[in-house]
Every structure is written in C-alpha cells, then in structure tokens.
Design a protein around this motif. Structure first.
Motif, mmCIF file in Angstrom:
data_model
loop_
_atom_site.group_PDB
_atom_site.id
_atom_site.type_symbol
_atom_site.label_atom_id
_atom_site.label_comp_id
_atom_site.label_asym_id
_atom_site.label_seq_id
_atom_site.Cartn_x
_atom_site.Cartn_y
_atom_site.Cartn_z
ATOM 1 N N ALA A 99 -18.937 8.339 19.902
ATOM 2 C CA ALA A 99 -19.130 9.733 19.506
ATOM 3 C C ALA A 99 -19.151 9.924 17.991
ATOM 4 C CB ALA A 99 -18.037 10.608 20.115
ATOM 5 N N SER A 100 -18.663 8.952 17.247
ATOM 6 C CA SER A 100 -18.689 9.047 15.786
ATOM 7 C C SER A 100 -20.070 8.641 15.278
ATOM 8 C CB SER A 100 -17.629 8.132 15.171
ATOM 9 O OG SER A 100 -17.758 8.112 13.755
ATOM 10 N N PRO A 101 -20.670 9.408 14.344
ATOM 11 C CA PRO A 101 -22.011 9.088 13.861
ATOM 12 C C PRO A 101 -22.057 7.902 12.910
ATOM 13 C CG PRO A 101 -21.173 10.960 12.656
ATOM 14 C CD PRO A 101 -20.160 10.655 13.734
ATOM 15 N N VAL A 102 -20.904 7.507 12.365
ATOM 16 C CA VAL A 102 -20.847 6.370 11.451
ATOM 17 C C VAL A 102 -19.598 5.556 11.762
ATOM 18 C CG1 VAL A 102 -20.743 5.597 9.052
ATOM 19 C CG2 VAL A 102 -21.984 7.700 9.618
ATOM 20 N N ALA A 103 -19.780 4.256 11.905
ATOM 21 C CA ALA A 103 -18.646 3.355 12.125
ATOM 22 C C ALA A 103 -18.763 2.189 11.157
ATOM 23 C CB ALA A 103 -18.621 2.856 13.563
ATOM 24 N N LEU A 104 -17.671 1.891 10.474
ATOM 25 C CA LEU A 104 -17.621 0.815 9.488
ATOM 26 C C LEU A 104 -16.760 -0.323 10.030
ATOM 27 C CD1 LEU A 104 -16.934 3.038 6.331
ATOM 28 C CD2 LEU A 104 -19.156 2.373 7.276
ATOM 29 N N GLU A 105 -17.358 -1.470 10.238
ATOM 30 C CA GLU A 105 -16.603 -2.647 10.667
ATOM 31 C C GLU A 105 -15.932 -3.265 9.442
ATOM 32 O OE1 GLU A 105 -18.700 -5.440 13.066
ATOM 33 O OE2 GLU A 105 -19.998 -3.919 13.978
ATOM 34 N N CYS A 106 -14.626 -3.443 9.510
ATOM 35 C CA CYS A 106 -13.864 -3.874 8.331
ATOM 36 C C CYS A 106 -13.006 -5.104 8.630
ATOM 37 C CB CYS A 106 -12.951 -2.744 7.847
ATOM 38 S SG CYS A 106 -13.813 -1.229 7.389
ATOM 39 N N ARG A 107 -12.886 -5.946 7.621
ATOM 40 C CA ARG A 107 -11.936 -7.060 7.653
ATOM 41 C C ARG A 107 -10.928 -6.854 6.536
ATOM 42 N NH1 ARG A 107 -16.486 -11.295 8.554
ATOM 43 N NH2 ARG A 107 -16.573 -11.410 10.830
ATOM 44 N N LEU A 108 -9.685 -7.181 6.830
ATOM 45 C CA LEU A 108 -8.619 -7.015 5.851
ATOM 46 C C LEU A 108 -8.881 -7.877 4.627
ATOM 47 C CD1 LEU A 108 -5.799 -5.921 5.111
ATOM 48 C CD2 LEU A 108 -4.839 -7.878 6.345
ATOM 49 N N ALA A 109 -8.918 -7.252 3.456
ATOM 50 C CA ALA A 109 -9.101 -7.972 2.197
ATOM 51 C C ALA A 109 -7.772 -8.118 1.456
ATOM 52 C CB ALA A 109 -10.123 -7.257 1.309
ATOM 53 N N HIS A 110 -7.012 -7.034 1.371
ATOM 54 C CA HIS A 110 -5.715 -7.050 0.678
ATOM 55 C C HIS A 110 -4.793 -6.043 1.367
ATOM 56 C CE1 HIS A 110 -7.677 -9.173 -2.651
ATOM 57 N NE2 HIS A 110 -8.598 -8.226 -2.637
ATOM 58 N N HIS A 111 -3.516 -6.261 1.241
ATOM 59 C CA HIS A 111 -2.562 -5.244 1.660
ATOM 60 C C HIS A 111 -1.396 -5.237 0.686
ATOM 61 C CE1 HIS A 111 -0.505 -8.702 3.555
ATOM 62 N NE2 HIS A 111 0.594 -7.953 3.501
ATOM 63 N N ILE A 112 -0.869 -4.055 0.444
ATOM 64 C CA ILE A 112 0.240 -3.864 -0.496
ATOM 65 C C ILE A 112 1.261 -2.937 0.156
ATOM 66 C CG2 ILE A 112 0.939 -3.038 -2.779
ATOM 67 C CD1 ILE A 112 -1.992 -3.408 -3.654
ATOM 68 N N TRP A 113 2.486 -3.392 0.229
ATOM 69 C CA TRP A 113 3.560 -2.507 0.679
ATOM 70 C C TRP A 113 3.952 -1.623 -0.494
ATOM 71 C CZ3 TRP A 113 4.523 -1.944 5.644
ATOM 72 C CH2 TRP A 113 4.204 -2.989 6.511
ATOM 73 N N THR A 114 3.624 -0.335 -0.417
ATOM 74 C CA THR A 114 3.895 0.591 -1.518
ATOM 75 C C THR A 114 5.228 1.307 -1.365
ATOM 76 O OG1 THR A 114 2.653 2.337 -0.381
ATOM 77 C CG2 THR A 114 1.450 0.955 -1.962
ATOM 78 N N GLY A 115 5.906 1.066 -0.271
ATOM 79 C CA GLY A 115 7.212 1.662 -0.031
ATOM 80 C C GLY A 115 7.748 1.145 1.285
ATOM 81 N N PRO A 116 8.951 1.574 1.677
ATOM 82 C CA PRO A 116 9.512 1.129 2.956
ATOM 83 C C PRO A 116 8.589 1.494 4.119
ATOM 84 C CG PRO A 116 11.179 2.225 1.624
ATOM 85 C CD PRO A 116 9.858 2.469 0.950
ATOM 86 N N LYS A 117 7.978 0.488 4.725
ATOM 87 C CA LYS A 117 7.071 0.674 5.860
ATOM 88 C C LYS A 117 5.799 1.437 5.491
ATOM 89 C CE LYS A 117 11.026 0.876 9.035
ATOM 90 N NZ LYS A 117 11.699 1.656 10.081
ATOM 91 N N GLN A 118 5.538 1.653 4.216
ATOM 92 C CA GLN A 118 4.352 2.382 3.748
ATOM 93 C C GLN A 118 3.352 1.382 3.194
ATOM 94 O OE1 GLN A 118 4.712 6.236 1.526
ATOM 95 N NE2 GLN A 118 3.873 5.028 -0.153
ATOM 96 N N LEU A 119 2.131 1.379 3.745
ATOM 97 C CA LEU A 119 1.198 0.279 3.521
ATOM 98 C C LEU A 119 -0.140 0.769 2.978
ATOM 99 C CD1 LEU A 119 0.728 -2.805 3.996
ATOM 100 C CD2 LEU A 119 -0.124 -2.193 6.267
#
Length: 220
Positions: free
Chosen positions: A136-156
C-alpha cells in the motif's frame, strides 16, 4: 529556563533539563518530519512494522537514510533489535491514504504479534533484503545497516544504505531520468504532540539564488 540574551526569546539549558522536557520541545519544533514506516524481521521470521518520524535521507553517494529509534519504557524497540540482528530493513513512505493503517501499527502489541497482520496490510518480497515491503505504500526503500550509534540508554541512531527502491507506477515516469510526481503522492508528516500530522498539499516555490544574478541585481 531563563530570559534569552536577545530580546523576545527564552533560553533553555538542555543540559539541565529532563529527557521528557527536551523531547517535548524538540518534537514540537522540528516539524514537519517525514515518517519512515519500517518493516523488519526477527530471528524467528516474525515480521514487525512500526512508524518512526525521527527520519530523513542524508546523502546520494552512497544513498543513505538515518533513523532515530527511541526506547520503550522497559526495553529497546523490536525494530532496533531486528535491524541489529539481521542488518536488513525496509523503509516504506506514508501517504494520507495509508495513514490510519500506519497509526494502527503504533500499537503497543506484544513482541509476538505482527503489526502487519493486525492492520491487514499486504506485503510483497523485496529484491535485495529479507523483510518484505508494504504494498500500500507508494515508495519502499530496501536498506542494509551501514552504521549504528547508541546516542543514549537504549536510544539508537541507525544509518541505512539504500540498496534498492520500489516506486508505484502512477507516481513515476518511464524516462531515462525518471521524475516523480511528488505532489500526487499525498505524503503526510508528523507535527507536535502524539496525534498531530500534516499534509503536504499546501506548497510554495522559491528559486534558488545564484551569486552572479544577485550581484547583477544589486547593481541595477
């Protein structure tokens, strides 16, 4: 909070404020925000869908998007765990005609409940990543994880590399340099508060200035 050095402004020291106070001010002022309707999959194959409005695109070479995932009161979001475990996710964009279904996937369902099934949403397989996209969404972006940063307790903060995309045919032409009919998409964005949204139908245009033209106009 205190009076600002500039007349007519109030100053807030975010380093001395609670997380709730900071969030309330930021989320009510940084608007409108596009919505990433994220589909992910856990280790057991259960598909999860949830919307996130701390989201935007941040480059084209390579094409990347960034997604801020805030914690639930007692644990990280299922989306965060799924992305870190699998490295794959799909960002579906939200238009007004799917807004109610998107809102239903906000529900605080147990981890073993699929929000897609709950909202009665049809999915289709992706080309390069494991989770499906929302039809139902007119645009879908297939993504692969490039980076992740924990910016706070359990906040990503998630940075995703867009490896493929799906566009509904009525919003994009077949040219060698395809153009999107953005206005026809009817996108919605998040505003202040828990239930406030904005349409993207009230638009205006401004030409980007050029230095040479600006200098020439100043001489006239």
């Amino acid at each position: 909070m205190a009076e600002d050095g500039a007349p007519g402004f109030r100053h807030f020291d975010f380093t001395a404020m609670s997380a709730d106070e900071c969030y309330r001010l930021l989320a009510s002022s940084v608007v409108p925000r596009p919505i990433a309707w994220v589909v992910s999959r856990d280790k057991d194959g259960l598909v999860n869908a949830a919307p996130y409005s701390f989201f935007n695109c941040f480059g084209g070479d390579p094409p990347v998007i960034a997604l801020g995932i805030l914690p639930q009161p007692d644990r990280p979001k299922d989306t965060a765990r799924n992305i870190l475990d699998s490295g794959d996710f799909v960002v579906n964009l939200v238009t007004e005609d799917v807004a109610e279904a998107m809102n239903l996937t906000c529900i605080d369902a147990p981890a073993d409940v699929s929000e897609l099934d709950l909202a009665g949403l049809e999915t289709a397989p992706c080309e390069k990543v494991g989770p499906p996209r929302i039809v139902a969404s007119p645009v879908a972006l297939e993504c692969r994880l490039a980076h992740h940063i924990w910016t706070g307790p359990k906040q990503l903060l998630i940075v995703g590399h867009v490896v493929a995309a799906h566009y509904r045919r009525d919003i994009i032409d077949d040219g060698d340099r395809p153009r999107i009919d953005t206005a026809a998409m009817g996108m919605v964005g998040r505003m202040h508060g828990r239930g406030s949204y904005a349409r993207t139908t009230d638009l205006f245009e401004m030409e980007r200035p050029r230095w040479s033209e600006y200098k020439a106009a100043r001489k006239d």
